[in-house]
Design a protein around this motif. Sequence first.
Motif, PDB file in Angstrom:
ATOM      1  N   PRO A  82       1.861  27.857 -14.206  1.00 37.32           N
ATOM      2  CA  PRO A  82       2.510  26.488 -14.442  1.00 37.32           C
ATOM      3  C   PRO A  82       3.651  26.575 -15.277  1.00 37.32           C
ATOM      4  CG  PRO A  82       0.063  26.642 -15.285  1.00 37.32           C
ATOM      5  CD  PRO A  82       0.599  28.124 -14.756  1.00 37.32           C
ATOM      6  N   GLN A  83       3.959  27.525 -16.215  1.00 36.72           N
ATOM      7  CA  GLN A  83       5.324  27.415 -17.043  1.00 36.72           C
ATOM      8  C   GLN A  83       6.409  27.685 -16.070  1.00 36.72           C
ATOM      9  OE1 GLN A  83       3.785  25.564 -19.633  1.00 36.72           O
ATOM     10  NE2 GLN A  83       5.588  26.649 -20.672  1.00 36.72           N
ATOM     11  N   ARG A  84       6.233  28.415 -15.175  1.00 32.42           N
ATOM     12  CA  ARG A  84       7.279  28.703 -14.297  1.00 32.42           C
ATOM     13  C   ARG A  84       7.544  27.498 -13.255  1.00 32.42           C
ATOM     14  NH1 ARG A  84       7.588  34.079 -10.435  1.00 32.42           N
ATOM     15  NH2 ARG A  84       9.984  33.868 -10.023  1.00 32.42           N
ATOM     16  N   ILE A  85       6.711  26.768 -12.808  1.00 29.21           N
ATOM     17  CA  ILE A  85       6.918  25.824 -11.991  1.00 29.21           C
ATOM     18  C   ILE A  85       7.486  24.536 -12.490  1.00 29.21           C
ATOM     19  CG2 ILE A  85       4.761  24.910 -11.739  1.00 29.21           C
ATOM     20  CD1 ILE A  85       4.772  24.920  -8.624  1.00 29.21           C
ATOM     21  N   LEU A  86       6.953  24.387 -13.780  1.00 32.50           N
ATOM     22  CA  LEU A  86       7.428  23.096 -14.522  1.00 32.50           C
ATOM     23  C   LEU A  86       8.767  22.608 -14.363  1.00 32.50           C
ATOM     24  CD1 LEU A  86       5.871  21.180 -16.278  1.00 32.50           C
ATOM     25  CD2 LEU A  86       6.600  22.509 -18.414  1.00 32.50           C
ATOM     26  N   GLY A  87       8.937  21.455 -14.019  1.00 37.82           N
ATOM     27  CA  GLY A  87      10.418  21.025 -13.724  1.00 37.82           C
ATOM     28  C   GLY A  87      10.779  20.926 -12.206  1.00 37.82           C
ATOM     29  N   GLY A  88      10.217  21.945 -11.429  1.00 40.46           N
ATOM     30  CA  GLY A  88      10.652  22.065 -10.089  1.00 40.46           C
ATOM     31  C   GLY A  88      10.445  20.798  -9.368  1.00 40.46           C
ATOM     32  N   PHE A  89      10.529  20.764  -8.135  1.00 42.51           N
ATOM     33  CA  PHE A  89      10.482  19.559  -7.228  1.00 42.51           C
ATOM     34  C   PHE A  89       9.617  20.073  -6.037  1.00 42.51           C
ATOM     35  CE2 PHE A  89      13.678  18.064  -9.863  1.00 42.51           C
ATOM     36  CZ  PHE A  89      13.397  16.786  -9.924  1.00 42.51           C
ATOM     37  N   ALA A  90       8.602  19.162  -5.686  1.00 36.85           N
ATOM     38  CA  ALA A  90       7.697  19.728  -4.874  1.00 36.85           C
ATOM     39  C   ALA A  90       8.328  19.004  -3.452  1.00 36.85           C
ATOM     40  CB  ALA A  90       6.235  18.745  -4.766  1.00 36.85           C
ATOM     41  N   SER A  91       8.026  19.624  -2.155  1.00 36.91           N
ATOM     42  CA  SER A  91       8.583  18.976  -0.851  1.00 36.91           C
ATOM     43  C   SER A  91       8.473  17.746  -0.621  1.00 36.91           C
ATOM     44  CB  SER A  91       8.218  19.945   0.321  1.00 36.91           C
ATOM     45  OG  SER A  91       8.601  21.283   0.084  1.00 36.91           O
ATOM     46  N   SER A  92       7.336  17.130  -0.955  1.00 36.30           N
ATOM     47  CA  SER A  92       7.123  15.661  -0.772  1.00 36.30           C
ATOM     48  C   SER A  92       5.877  15.377  -1.812  1.00 36.30           C
ATOM     49  CB  SER A  92       6.852  15.360   0.601  1.00 36.30           C
ATOM     50  OG  SER A  92       5.274  15.729   0.894  1.00 36.30           O
ATOM     51  N   ILE A  93       5.413  13.833  -1.725  1.00 38.49           N
ATOM     52  CA  ILE A  93       4.526  13.442  -2.556  1.00 38.49           C
ATOM     53  C   ILE A  93       3.302  13.977  -2.163  1.00 38.49           C
ATOM     54  CG2 ILE A  93       5.643  11.519  -3.509  1.00 38.49           C
ATOM     55  CD1 ILE A  93       4.199   9.805  -1.537  1.00 38.49           C
ATOM     56  N   ILE A  94       3.121  14.507  -0.768  1.00 42.82           N
ATOM     57  CA  ILE A  94       1.850  15.034  -0.244  1.00 42.82           C
ATOM     58  C   ILE A  94       1.801  16.279  -0.247  1.00 42.82           C
ATOM     59  CG2 ILE A  94       1.225  12.688   0.625  1.00 42.82           C
ATOM     60  CD1 ILE A  94       2.198  13.857   3.331  1.00 42.82           C
ATOM     61  N   SER A  95       2.652  17.237  -0.645  1.00 41.34           N
ATOM     62  CA  SER A  95       2.683  18.583  -0.426  1.00 41.34           C
ATOM     63  C   SER A  95       3.098  19.316  -1.769  1.00 41.34           C
ATOM     64  CB  SER A  95       3.807  18.919   0.575  1.00 41.34           C
ATOM     65  OG  SER A  95       4.323  20.382   0.616  1.00 41.34           O
ATOM     66  N   SER A  96       2.667  20.445  -1.892  1.00 40.53           N
ATOM     67  CA  SER A  96       2.664  21.404  -3.198  1.00 40.53           C
ATOM     68  C   SER A  96       3.770  22.352  -2.808  1.00 40.53           C
ATOM     69  CB  SER A  96       1.405  21.669  -3.712  1.00 40.53           C
ATOM     70  OG  SER A  96       0.847  22.671  -2.820  1.00 40.53           O
TER      71      SER A  96
ATOM     72  N   ASP B  72       0.750  -1.294  -0.074  1.00 38.81           N
ATOM     73  CA  ASP B  72       0.109  -0.124   0.033  1.00 38.81           C
ATOM     74  C   ASP B  72       0.732   1.262   0.202  1.00 38.81           C
ATOM     75  OD1 ASP B  72      -2.252  -1.415   0.241  1.00 38.81           O
ATOM     76  OD2 ASP B  72      -2.466  -1.588   2.237  1.00 38.81           O
ATOM     77  N   ASP B  73       2.099   1.179   0.375  1.00 38.60           N
ATOM     78  CA  ASP B  73       2.809   2.379   0.519  1.00 38.60           C
ATOM     79  C   ASP B  73       4.156   2.385  -0.690  1.00 38.60           C
ATOM     80  OD1 ASP B  73       1.683   2.971   2.690  1.00 38.60           O
ATOM     81  OD2 ASP B  73       3.045   1.973   4.052  1.00 38.60           O
ATOM     82  N   LEU B  74       3.847   1.706  -1.857  1.00 35.25           N
ATOM     83  CA  LEU B  74       4.716   1.726  -2.874  1.00 35.25           C
ATOM     84  C   LEU B  74       5.042   3.096  -3.399  1.00 35.25           C
ATOM     85  CD1 LEU B  74       3.957  -1.525  -4.819  1.00 35.25           C
ATOM     86  CD2 LEU B  74       5.811  -1.044  -3.152  1.00 35.25           C
ATOM     87  N   ASP B  75       4.094   3.993  -3.097  1.00 33.39           N
ATOM     88  CA  ASP B  75       4.440   5.298  -3.687  1.00 33.39           C
ATOM     89  C   ASP B  75       5.808   6.037  -2.630  1.00 33.39           C
ATOM     90  OD1 ASP B  75       2.793   5.503  -1.673  1.00 33.39           O
ATOM     91  OD2 ASP B  75       1.949   7.389  -2.314  1.00 33.39           O
ATOM     92  N   GLN B  76       5.948   5.284  -1.579  1.00 33.80           N
ATOM     93  CA  GLN B  76       7.030   5.703  -0.791  1.00 33.80           C
ATOM     94  C   GLN B  76       8.249   4.998  -0.964  1.00 33.80           C
ATOM     95  OE1 GLN B  76       5.396   5.606   3.107  1.00 33.80           O
ATOM     96  NE2 GLN B  76       3.654   6.668   2.608  1.00 33.80           N
ATOM     97  N   LEU B  77       8.158   4.058  -1.830  1.00 40.89           N
ATOM     98  CA  LEU B  77       9.407   3.341  -2.179  1.00 40.89           C
ATOM     99  C   LEU B  77      10.695   4.206  -2.428  1.00 40.89           C
ATOM    100  CD1 LEU B  77      10.747   0.492  -2.165  1.00 40.89           C
ATOM    101  CD2 LEU B  77       9.908   0.166  -4.401  1.00 40.89           C
TER     102      LEU B  77
ATOM    103  N   LEU C 184      11.610  11.635  -8.404  1.00 43.48           N
ATOM    104  CA  LEU C 184      10.692  11.959  -9.766  1.00 43.48           C
ATOM    105  C   LEU C 184       9.593  11.994  -9.441  1.00 43.48           C
ATOM    106  CD1 LEU C 184      13.141  10.037 -12.278  1.00 43.48           C
ATOM    107  CD2 LEU C 184      12.985  12.510 -11.964  1.00 43.48           C
ATOM    108  N   GLN C 185       8.892  11.260  -8.572  1.00 39.17           N
ATOM    109  CA  GLN C 185       7.273  11.604  -8.449  1.00 39.17           C
ATOM    110  C   GLN C 185       6.999  12.871  -7.676  1.00 39.17           C
ATOM    111  OE1 GLN C 185       5.305   8.085  -6.271  1.00 39.17           O
ATOM    112  NE2 GLN C 185       7.258   7.505  -5.859  1.00 39.17           N
ATOM    113  N   THR C 186       7.928  13.580  -7.187  1.00 39.75           N
ATOM    114  CA  THR C 186       7.902  14.951  -6.438  1.00 39.75           C
ATOM    115  C   THR C 186       7.909  15.995  -7.670  1.00 39.75           C
ATOM    116  OG1 THR C 186       9.856  15.003  -5.676  1.00 39.75           O
ATOM    117  CG2 THR C 186       8.389  13.997  -4.461  1.00 39.75           C
ATOM    118  N   GLN C 187       8.319  15.673  -8.874  1.00 39.39           N
ATOM    119  CA  GLN C 187       8.842  16.688  -9.819  1.00 39.39           C
ATOM    120  C   GLN C 187       7.500  17.131 -10.414  1.00 39.39           C
ATOM    121  OE1 GLN C 187      11.134  15.473 -13.336  1.00 39.39           O
ATOM    122  NE2 GLN C 187      12.243  17.635 -13.255  1.00 39.39           N
TER     123      GLN C 187
END
Length: 128
Positions: A84-98, A16-21, A69-72
């Motif tokens: 959106p154009q400015r943020i494209l390619g950046g990385f979020a703090s985590s998979i549950i945060s923007s 159930d946590d494979l997105d955290q792998l 790469l899941q957080t990109q």
Amino acid sequence: NRWGWRWQTIEDKNPDDLDQLGIYYDDLSSTSTAIKSEGLCAILPLLKGEDHIQKVALDTALLSLKYQLQTQYQAETAMYMRNPQRILGGFASSIISSDLRNDATSHNVASLLCIAQYSSHYRVAKTF
């Protein structure tokens, strides 16, 4: 192992946590994962001659890249942002945060580049 490190494997994770792998311990931070991966990548050449340990370290680093790469921000996730154009390619703090921070992006990019550079000097089997 004699190095005293705890490696992660796919078997370590609940299905159930494979997105955290790819994370280290239970920290979902992409920055924390990237920093640890940068360090792990930096020592890979030092593990020459320790084939099993070097393989496990590389596999761990590659799993971390999958998480990072899941957080990109790709087009699908960036379209919800104000610019959106400015943020494209950046990385979020985590998979549950923007949250988008410069340190998250810089450490993730550095980690990706380190593995790419290592891979260009050594034969690395593609795993993703």
